[in-house]
Design an enzyme around this catalytic site. Structure first.
Site, PDB file in Angstrom:
ATOM      1  N   HIS A 272       5.988   6.041   3.954  1.00 17.73           N
ATOM      2  CA  HIS A 272       5.369   6.420   5.219  1.00 17.73           C
ATOM      3  C   HIS A 272       5.574   7.902   5.505  1.00 17.73           C
ATOM      4  CE1 HIS A 272       8.911   7.149   7.832  1.00 17.73           C
ATOM      5  NE2 HIS A 272       9.523   6.324   6.998  1.00 17.73           N
ATOM      6  N   CYS A 273       4.779   8.417   6.451  1.00 18.03           N
ATOM      7  CA  CYS A 273       5.005   9.742   7.031  1.00 18.03           C
ATOM      8  C   CYS A 273       5.086   9.558   8.542  1.00 18.03           C
ATOM      9  CB  CYS A 273       3.934  10.734   6.594  1.00 18.03           C
ATOM     10  SG  CYS A 273       2.236  10.199   6.864  1.00 18.03           S
ATOM     11  N   THR A 274       4.581  10.490   9.328  1.00 17.68           N
ATOM     12  CA  THR A 274       4.671  10.342  10.786  1.00 17.68           C
ATOM     13  C   THR A 274       3.610   9.393  11.323  1.00 17.68           C
ATOM     14  OG1 THR A 274       5.737  12.485  11.138  1.00 17.68           O
ATOM     15  CG2 THR A 274       4.544  11.550  12.990  1.00 17.68           C
TER      16      THR A 274
END
Length: 382
Positions: A272-274
């Protein structure tokens, strides 16, 4: 008695248009050669949705008049005999209630008497405190294989996630593409016990990117926002970020390390990222293309982030409008466009000449590793 068998006692199911539902049945004989061959053509396009009341709806397409059975399991890879049969009949839609809401369920749709069929689950995974959580299973490749369900997940940040709602995924690792400054601002991932956090920051052009200024958006005047993002600058800045993901050495290392983690892990992996749309989107596009998923499917999965983030983005845009900011300028930044992924793939061709060269030279993930990952993540299509 297994958890699946215990769950069967509380199970109810309705086969739409199929008459009586059978919840148990005789032992299943070994398939004939004819039955084994038929499984490749008779059932397709299975879709599972989950409503607010906890009812799963399973629908699919099949050969006219075929009698099918539907089985449920919390493990996508267990044999048919270890699953709970929830319905049988000639319909093509099943509504299933009574399954443990704390578990993630996978459904096998198969012709009666045939131990093979199509496996399906909800694409979106409801996780408390997290958005854009999705299973990459079920996509069909150009060779007619299918990506295995329950092996790879993508999401937005997990810093506010509820560990109990992540636990059913059975994760071995959660790979975090956020930069150290993002983690400091939003908080570290909140994970179930036994899930290994992996820091793999992707922050190309962090100091010089126009998007860096958006981190302090609240301090900008409406005119500064127009100067930053007006006249199509927002979309062009996003396209530049996608190109930088390809050209930045640290970003490529993070993508390559993620592929190696997927290959080495014996249990599911999430990355994941933000917002789970840009860095996560590129990683997913690279993975699906490696596995042989057609371009139109790769792009459809990429663009789905717009739907999954729509509610949260609407709140953000409303807040910005209340501050006098032209919120429409932020739409290209808060969402995704096909041109962003185009920019990444064009940069791959420009820098490496081909996608296979990018995998081998840019990510350090050679042909033997690619073949091994395909074996691990693909299964025959029903």
């Amino acid at each position: 008695m297994s958890k699946n068998r215990v769950a069967a006692a509380a199970l109810t199911a309705v086969m739409i248009g199929a008459g009586t539902v059978a919840v148990s049945g005789p032992a299943i004989a070994a398939p004939s050669a004819k039955q084994h061959f038929a499984r490749h053509a008779v059932i397709s396009e299975a879709v599972v949705t989950l409503d607010a009341a906890g009812v799963h709806e399973v629908s699919w397409k099949q050969v006219r008049g075929l009698r099918t059975e539907v089985f449920a399991s919390t493990d996508p890879d267990v044999p048919r005999g270890d699953r709970v049969r929830v319905a049988s009949g000639r319909g093509t839609t099943v509504r299933v209630a009574g399954l443990d809401p704390a578990s993630r369920w996978y459904f096998l749709i198969a012709p009666v008497g045939v131990p093979f069929g199509e496996i399906a689950a909800t694409r979106v995974v409801p996780v408390q405190g997290a958005a854009n959580v999705r299973d990459l299973g079920g996509y069909t490749t150009r060779d007619g294989l299918a990506v295995r369900w329950g092996r790879v997940f993508r999401s937005a940040k997990l810093s506010k996630a509820g560990p109990a709602s992540l636990a059913p995924l059975g994760l071995s690792a959660a790979i975090d593409f956020r930069s150290p400054s993002e983690v400091a601002g939003d908080g570290a991932d909140v994970l179930p016990a036994g899930v290994r956090p992996v820091a793999a920051p992707i922050a190309p052009g962090d100091a010089n990117s126009p998007l860096t200024a958006l981190a302090s958006l609240a301090t900008l005047t409406p005119q500064q926002v127009r100067d930053l993002l007006g006249d199509g600058k927002g979309a062009r800045a996003m396209e530049q970020v996608y190109r930088l993901i390809v050209t930045d050495e640290a970003a490529r290392r993070a993508l390559g390390d993620t592929l190696r983690t997927l290959l080495a892990s014996r249990r599911p992996v999430l990355y994941h990222c933000t917002a789970g749309k840009d860095r996560t989107g590129v990683m997913t596009a690279v993975l699906l293309k490696l596995l042989g998923v057609p371009k139109e499917t790769v792009y459809a999965d990429f663009l789905r982030s717009n739907d999954e983030l729509a509610a949260g983005n609407a709140q953000t845009l409303a807040y910005l409008r209340s501050k006098g900011i032209d919120a429409d300028l932020l739409v290209p930044v808060l969402g995704v466009q096909a041109s962003y992924l185009d920019a990444a793939f064009t940069q791959i061709d420009t820098s490496y000449g081909s996608f296979s060269a990018f995998l081998a030279k840019g990510l350090g993930f050679g042909p033997a590793q690619q073949a091994a990952l395909k074996i691990k993540l693909l299964r025959p299509q029903a």
